[in-house]
Motif scaffolding. Structure first.
Motif, PDB file in Angstrom:
ATOM      1  N   GLY A 263       6.687   1.875   2.505  1.00 11.01           N
ATOM      2  CA  GLY A 263       8.141   1.929   2.615  1.00 11.01           C
ATOM      3  C   GLY A 263       8.874   1.470   1.373  1.00 11.01           C
ATOM      4  N   LYS A 264       8.150   1.361   0.241  1.00 12.72           N
ATOM      5  CA  LYS A 264       8.762   0.836  -0.984  1.00 12.72           C
ATOM      6  C   LYS A 264       9.902   1.726  -1.474  1.00 12.72           C
ATOM      7  CE  LYS A 264       4.818   0.843  -3.237  1.00 12.72           C
ATOM      8  NZ  LYS A 264       3.893   1.281  -2.171  1.00 12.72           N
ATOM      9  N   SER A 265       9.652   3.020  -1.588  1.00 14.83           N
ATOM     10  CA  SER A 265      10.686   3.935  -2.077  1.00 14.83           C
ATOM     11  C   SER A 265      11.871   4.018  -1.119  1.00 14.83           C
ATOM     12  CB  SER A 265      10.099   5.339  -2.285  1.00 14.83           C
ATOM     13  OG  SER A 265       9.141   5.321  -3.328  1.00 14.83           O
ATOM     14  N   SER A 266      11.598   3.977   0.179  1.00 16.88           N
ATOM     15  CA  SER A 266      12.685   4.014   1.168  1.00 16.88           C
ATOM     16  C   SER A 266      13.565   2.776   1.053  1.00 16.88           C
ATOM     17  CB  SER A 266      12.108   4.112   2.585  1.00 16.88           C
ATOM     18  OG  SER A 266      11.395   5.324   2.756  1.00 16.88           O
TER      19      SER A 266
ATOM     20  N   THR B 195      16.620  -6.958 -12.273  1.00 17.03           N
ATOM     21  CA  THR B 195      15.572  -5.938 -12.317  1.00 17.03           C
ATOM     22  C   THR B 195      14.803  -5.915 -10.995  1.00 17.03           C
ATOM     23  OG1 THR B 195      14.065  -7.509 -13.384  1.00 17.03           O
ATOM     24  CG2 THR B 195      15.264  -5.994 -14.807  1.00 17.03           C
ATOM     25  N   ILE B 196      14.549  -4.695 -10.527  1.00 13.98           N
ATOM     26  CA  ILE B 196      13.727  -4.498  -9.334  1.00 13.98           C
ATOM     27  C   ILE B 196      12.599  -3.560  -9.742  1.00 13.98           C
ATOM     28  CG2 ILE B 196      13.658  -3.681  -6.953  1.00 13.98           C
ATOM     29  CD1 ILE B 196      16.658  -4.229  -6.768  1.00 13.98           C
ATOM     30  N   ILE B 197      11.368  -4.060  -9.680  1.00 16.87           N
ATOM     31  CA  ILE B 197      10.211  -3.320 -10.174  1.00 16.87           C
ATOM     32  C   ILE B 197       9.318  -2.933  -9.000  1.00 16.87           C
ATOM     33  CG2 ILE B 197       8.246  -3.352 -11.745  1.00 16.87           C
ATOM     34  CD1 ILE B 197       9.660  -5.677 -13.229  1.00 16.87           C
ATOM     35  N   VAL B 198       9.175  -1.625  -8.803  1.00 21.09           N
ATOM     36  CA  VAL B 198       8.249  -1.107  -7.791  1.00 21.09           C
ATOM     37  C   VAL B 198       6.983  -0.695  -8.516  1.00 21.09           C
ATOM     38  CG1 VAL B 198       7.890   0.600  -5.976  1.00 21.09           C
ATOM     39  CG2 VAL B 198      10.200  -0.250  -6.449  1.00 21.09           C
ATOM     40  N   SER B 199       5.860  -1.302  -8.158  1.00 21.23           N
ATOM     41  CA  SER B 199       4.632  -0.993  -8.881  1.00 21.23           C
ATOM     42  C   SER B 199       3.413  -1.356  -8.055  1.00 21.23           C
ATOM     43  CB  SER B 199       4.596  -1.754 -10.215  1.00 21.23           C
ATOM     44  OG  SER B 199       3.405  -1.479 -10.919  1.00 21.23           O
ATOM     45  N   HIS B 200       2.359  -0.557  -8.221  1.00 17.76           N
ATOM     46  CA  HIS B 200       1.080  -0.912  -7.608  1.00 17.76           C
ATOM     47  C   HIS B 200       0.215  -1.683  -8.610  1.00 17.76           C
ATOM     48  CE1 HIS B 200       0.031   2.840  -9.752  1.00 17.76           C
ATOM     49  NE2 HIS B 200      -1.158   2.316  -9.842  1.00 17.76           N
ATOM     50  N   ARG B 201       0.733  -1.802  -9.858  1.00 18.40           N
ATOM     51  CA  ARG B 201       0.061  -2.634 -10.859  1.00 18.40           C
ATOM     52  C   ARG B 201       0.671  -4.034 -10.791  1.00 18.40           C
ATOM     53  NH1 ARG B 201      -0.848   1.043 -16.304  1.00 18.40           N
ATOM     54  NH2 ARG B 201      -2.013   2.730 -15.305  1.00 18.40           N
TER      55      ARG B 201
ATOM     56  N   PRO C 235       0.827  -1.210   0.000  1.00 20.02           N
ATOM     57  CA  PRO C 235       0.000   0.000   0.000  1.00 20.02           C
ATOM     58  C   PRO C 235       0.861   1.260   0.000  1.00 20.02           C
ATOM     59  CG  PRO C 235      -0.619  -1.525   1.780  1.00 20.02           C
ATOM     60  CD  PRO C 235       0.675  -2.003   1.228  1.00 20.02           C
ATOM     61  N   SER C 236       0.249   2.409  -0.265  1.00 17.57           N
ATOM     62  CA  SER C 236       0.964   3.686  -0.209  1.00 17.57           C
ATOM     63  C   SER C 236       1.487   3.914   1.203  1.00 17.57           C
ATOM     64  CB  SER C 236       0.027   4.840  -0.603  1.00 17.57           C
ATOM     65  OG  SER C 236      -0.407   4.697  -1.929  1.00 17.57           O
TER      66      SER C 236
ATOM     67  N   VAL D  96       6.525  -8.110  -0.367  1.00 19.98           N
ATOM     68  CA  VAL D  96       5.299  -7.447   0.045  1.00 19.98           C
ATOM     69  C   VAL D  96       5.578  -6.645   1.317  1.00 19.98           C
ATOM     70  CG1 VAL D  96       2.864  -7.735   0.637  1.00 19.98           C
ATOM     71  CG2 VAL D  96       3.967  -9.358  -0.917  1.00 19.98           C
ATOM     72  N   LEU D  97       5.413  -5.326   1.195  1.00 19.59           N
ATOM     73  CA  LEU D  97       5.665  -4.442   2.333  1.00 19.59           C
ATOM     74  C   LEU D  97       4.355  -3.874   2.857  1.00 19.59           C
ATOM     75  CD1 LEU D  97       8.706  -2.363   0.976  1.00 19.59           C
ATOM     76  CD2 LEU D  97       8.794  -4.290   2.539  1.00 19.59           C
ATOM     77  N   ASN D  98       4.317  -3.668   4.186  1.00 25.27           N
ATOM     78  CA  ASN D  98       3.166  -3.027   4.814  1.00 25.27           C
ATOM     79  C   ASN D  98       3.601  -2.433   6.145  1.00 25.27           C
ATOM     80  OD1 ASN D  98       0.483  -2.212   5.072  1.00 25.27           O
ATOM     81  ND2 ASN D  98      -0.068  -4.057   6.250  1.00 25.27           N
ATOM     82  N   ASN D  99       3.275  -1.162   6.340  1.00 27.07           N
ATOM     83  CA  ASN D  99       3.643  -0.468   7.580  1.00 27.07           C
ATOM     84  C   ASN D  99       5.143  -0.574   7.875  1.00 27.07           C
ATOM     85  OD1 ASN D  99       0.994   0.372   8.122  1.00 27.07           O
ATOM     86  ND2 ASN D  99       0.512  -1.603   9.097  1.00 27.07           N
ATOM     87  N   ALA D 100       5.965  -0.383   6.840  1.00 23.47           N
ATOM     88  CA  ALA D 100       7.425  -0.357   6.948  1.00 23.47           C
ATOM     89  C   ALA D 100       8.051  -1.726   7.167  1.00 23.47           C
ATOM     90  CB  ALA D 100       7.874   0.599   8.061  1.00 23.47           C
ATOM     91  N   GLU D 101       7.248  -2.786   7.179  1.00 27.49           N
ATOM     92  CA  GLU D 101       7.771  -4.124   7.423  1.00 27.49           C
ATOM     93  C   GLU D 101       7.618  -5.005   6.187  1.00 27.49           C
ATOM     94  OE1 GLU D 101       5.674  -5.622  10.772  1.00 27.49           O
ATOM     95  OE2 GLU D 101       6.773  -4.380  12.231  1.00 27.49           O
ATOM     96  N   LEU D 102       8.533  -5.971   6.060  1.00 27.74           N
ATOM     97  CA  LEU D 102       8.435  -6.978   5.010  1.00 27.74           C
ATOM     98  C   LEU D 102       7.541  -8.098   5.550  1.00 27.74           C
ATOM     99  CD1 LEU D 102       9.405  -8.106   2.234  1.00 27.74           C
ATOM    100  CD2 LEU D 102      11.281  -9.186   3.479  1.00 27.74           C
ATOM    101  N   VAL D 103       6.288  -8.157   5.064  1.00 31.56           N
ATOM    102  CA  VAL D 103       5.340  -9.123   5.628  1.00 31.56           C
ATOM    103  C   VAL D 103       5.452 -10.485   4.960  1.00 31.56           C
ATOM    104  CG1 VAL D 103       3.722  -7.345   6.377  1.00 31.56           C
ATOM    105  CG2 VAL D 103       3.491  -8.305   4.093  1.00 31.56           C
ATOM    106  N   GLU D 104       5.914 -10.503   3.701  1.00 28.21           N
ATOM    107  CA  GLU D 104       6.058 -11.787   3.011  1.00 28.21           C
ATOM    108  C   GLU D 104       6.880 -11.596   1.749  1.00 28.21           C
ATOM    109  OE1 GLU D 104       6.422 -15.064   3.074  1.00 28.21           O
ATOM    110  OE2 GLU D 104       4.431 -15.282   3.976  1.00 28.21           O
TER     111      GLU D 104
END
Length: 614
Positions: A409-412, A566-572, A405-406, A584-592
């Protein structure tokens, strides 16, 4: 006593401001200033010699029997006794003409030296600040106002070099000339000369105390208003679509008008205050000239002495009036630069933590593993972690997707991998070697970065592909042509090259306006491949593209599998489902993490994201 202390503080503040302005120069530039100082001194001596020589010449032409009797003219009588008066006048005229010619030539040369020196200072400081900004801490850089930084690089540095440096050199030159002329007046007649010297000093001090607060106030007002006007114009132009859609054209125009009006009227007000000393000086100078002549008459001086002093004081007054006018003007320019100098000093102070320059001839050796071990990141001034306890392994040739989600922490995370940011906790290592601060710029050469809006030059397609490859000296060499052809083929740019009227030599326009969104993305990919990047990052690179163009870019990326990492950051998620591993990131953590099929079964967040899109 209070007034004297207040005056002392004001004079001290001016000296401190001058010292701060000179601190922005280098040691080499200060040595150059010493040379310019002696050039000004020589010019002042020549101008004074012309002044002293003209007076006896005029008197001899009026009445050859009466010579001025002051000490300053004592060299004339022995010469007249040796040389006929007519020939002496011719020799004197020739000597004066020679001095005037020498003064004209030296004045022109000195002006060129000072102008060239200030231009050198401007180029050097502006380039130095640009380097410091670009190599400063990335977390600080992204928080800065770009309009303000641009104003520092161009407006403030230009104002410092043209107003402070030139005014300082002009002030030194004028003060030296004024000092020599006053010394001659004292030599000619100690009493009246001292009266003039003391009077001029008191007058200059009084004028300085009177105009200084107003000049500083106007300078601060102009500085604030021009920054605001610059900021408003940039926001309005870059967001012109949103401005039009919101019907805010009148609002932005009114805001811009207010700030420009404040600046323009402040500048006009400043000119009025700068000219006030000249007008006042003219009045007192003429009054002093009449008073001095009257005083000499009262003291019953000899007529030759009277005429000599009148000539001397008359010419000196005519020469000193513009000098003292420019002295006050130069002081005003110096003081108006003080707020800007303080801003430049602050910028230099906050950009002291710079990265070590990467050697241009460094050889990038193959790597086997990039390891992020329990990495955490907290931005300065923030209580919340941007990345919390993330551990990852990246291997060559594989493809990785980054989703979440937005604000997850993806960009960080990407900034940590490429070395733009250093982790607050944990480590980033390459083949068991922890990435050090002095290695980050070299490390970033391995990466090709393609953003949502890739940066394109208003230049040819060839220039845009080659951009960032510092080692290229000959664009037409066979090796470069082969590398460009390979990058074009891998990025699927062949049809673009064929469509453009001049192929690789076609200009793309501002921000690549002649290309579609997908074509701009592929140019950025070709640029990364040409540079030899072995890790390609696509940061929301297709988020603004339609489905068909996104498929074209995805096809280009798939052909790179095995060639580059290649490392692809995308919401698509359609773009990342074929990646070897998805994070898969959520709330600054790597959940899976894992392949698409695995995550659909084991990660509820990923499953919900996929189902929501479909």
């Amino acid at each position: 006593m209070f007034k004297l202390n207040n005056l002392s503080r004001r004079i001290s503040s001016v000296f401190n401001g001058v010292k701060k302005g000179l601190r922005l120069t280098t040691i080499r530039e200060r040595r150059k200033m010493i040379f310019l100082f002696f050039s000004s001194l020589l010019l002042a001596v020549i101008q004074t010699a012309v002044l002293i020589s003209i007076i006896p010449m005029v008197q001899l032409m009026i009445d050859p029997t009466k010579l001025p009797t002051q000490n300053v003219f004592s060299w004339i009588e022995p010469l007249i006794n040796l040389i006929d008066g007519r020939y002496f006048l011719l020799l004197l005229a020739g000597g004066i003409f020679t001095l005037i010619s020498l003064k004209a030539i030296l004045s022109w040369l000195h002006l060129g030296w000072v102008s060239g020196f200030s231009a050198h200072c401007e180029v050097r400081l502006s380039s130095h600040l640009m380097y410091r900004i670009l190599t400063s801490n990335y977390s600080w850089l992204v928080q800065q106002n770009t309009a303000r930084l641009r104003e520092h690089l161009f407006g403030f540095v230009s104002f410092w070099s043209r107003q402070f440096i030139r005014s300082f050199m002009r002030l030194l030159s004028d003060l030296m000339l004024a000092g020599i002329i006053v010394a001659v007046l004292i030599w000619a007649n100690p009493l009246s000369g001292l009266i003039v010297a003391v009077g001029v000093t008191l007058f200059a001090t009084a004028i300085f105390v009177f105009v200084r607060p107003k000049i500083l106030e106007i300078a601060a007002l102009k500085r604030k208003s021009i920054l605001m006007a610059n900021n408003i114009s940039i926001e309005a132009i870059f967001g012109v679509k949103e401005v039009k859609m919101a019907g805010a054209e009148d609002e932005f125009s009114a805001l811009f008008y207010e700030q420009v009006s404040t600046y323009a009227h402040g500048d006009a007000d400043g000119q009025k205050w700068v000219q006030l000393p000249r007008i006042t000086l003219e009045f007192f100078a003429y009054a002093a000239l009449i008073g001095t002549a009257t005083l000499i008459t009262i003291l019953d001086a000899q007529s030759a002495e009277i005429s000599g002093l009148v000539f001397l004081y008359g010419l000196s007054t005519l020469r000193l009036m513009p000098i003292f006018s420019t002295v006050v003007s130069s002081l005003a320019n110096l003081m108006s630069a003080f707020p800007i100098i303080e801003d430049l000093e602050k910028l230099i102070a906050v950009t002291t933590l710079t990265e070590t320059a990467a050697p241009k001839d460094v050889v990038l050796l193959p790597w086997e593993r990039i390891v992020l071990e329990q990495v955490s990141l907290t931005y300065e001034g923030s209580q919340r972690s941007a990345i919390s306890d993330v551990s990852l392994i990246i291997e060559p040739g594989k493809s990785y997707g980054v989703v979440g989600p937005s604000g997850a922490g993806k960009s960080s995370l990407i900034d940590l991998i490429v070395g733009l940011l250093a982790p607050s906790k944990g480590s980033v290592s390459v083949d068991a070697n922890i990435l050090k601060a002095e290695e980050r710029r070299t490390w970033r050469r391995r990466f090709g970065y393609v953003s949502q809006k890739p940066f394109l030059l208003d230049a040819t397609l060839r220039d845009n592909i080659i951009f960032g490859s510092h080692s290229i000296t000959n664009q037409n060499s066979e090796e470069v042509k082969q590398r460009i052809s390979r990058a074009i083929k891998l990025a699927h740019l062949e049809q673009v090259v064929e469509r453009l009227p001049k192929g690789l030599s076609s200009r793309l326009g501002e921000q690549g306006i002649l290309l579609s969104g997908g074509e701009r993305q592929r140019v950025a990919i070709a640029r990364a491949l040409f540079r030899g990047a072995d890790i390609l990052i696509l940061d929301e690179a297709t988020s603004s593209l339609d489905t068909l163009i996104e498929q074209e870019v995805a096809s280009s990326i798939r052909t790179l599998h095995g060639e580059v990492t290649t490392i692809i950051v995308s919401h698509r998620l359609k773009l990342v489902e074929n990646c070897d591993e998805i994070w898969v990131l959520n709330n600054a953590e790597l959940v899976e993490r894992g392949a698409h099929s695995k995550l659909m079964e084991t990660c509820d967040l990923y499953h919900r994201m996929v189902m929501q899109i479909t």
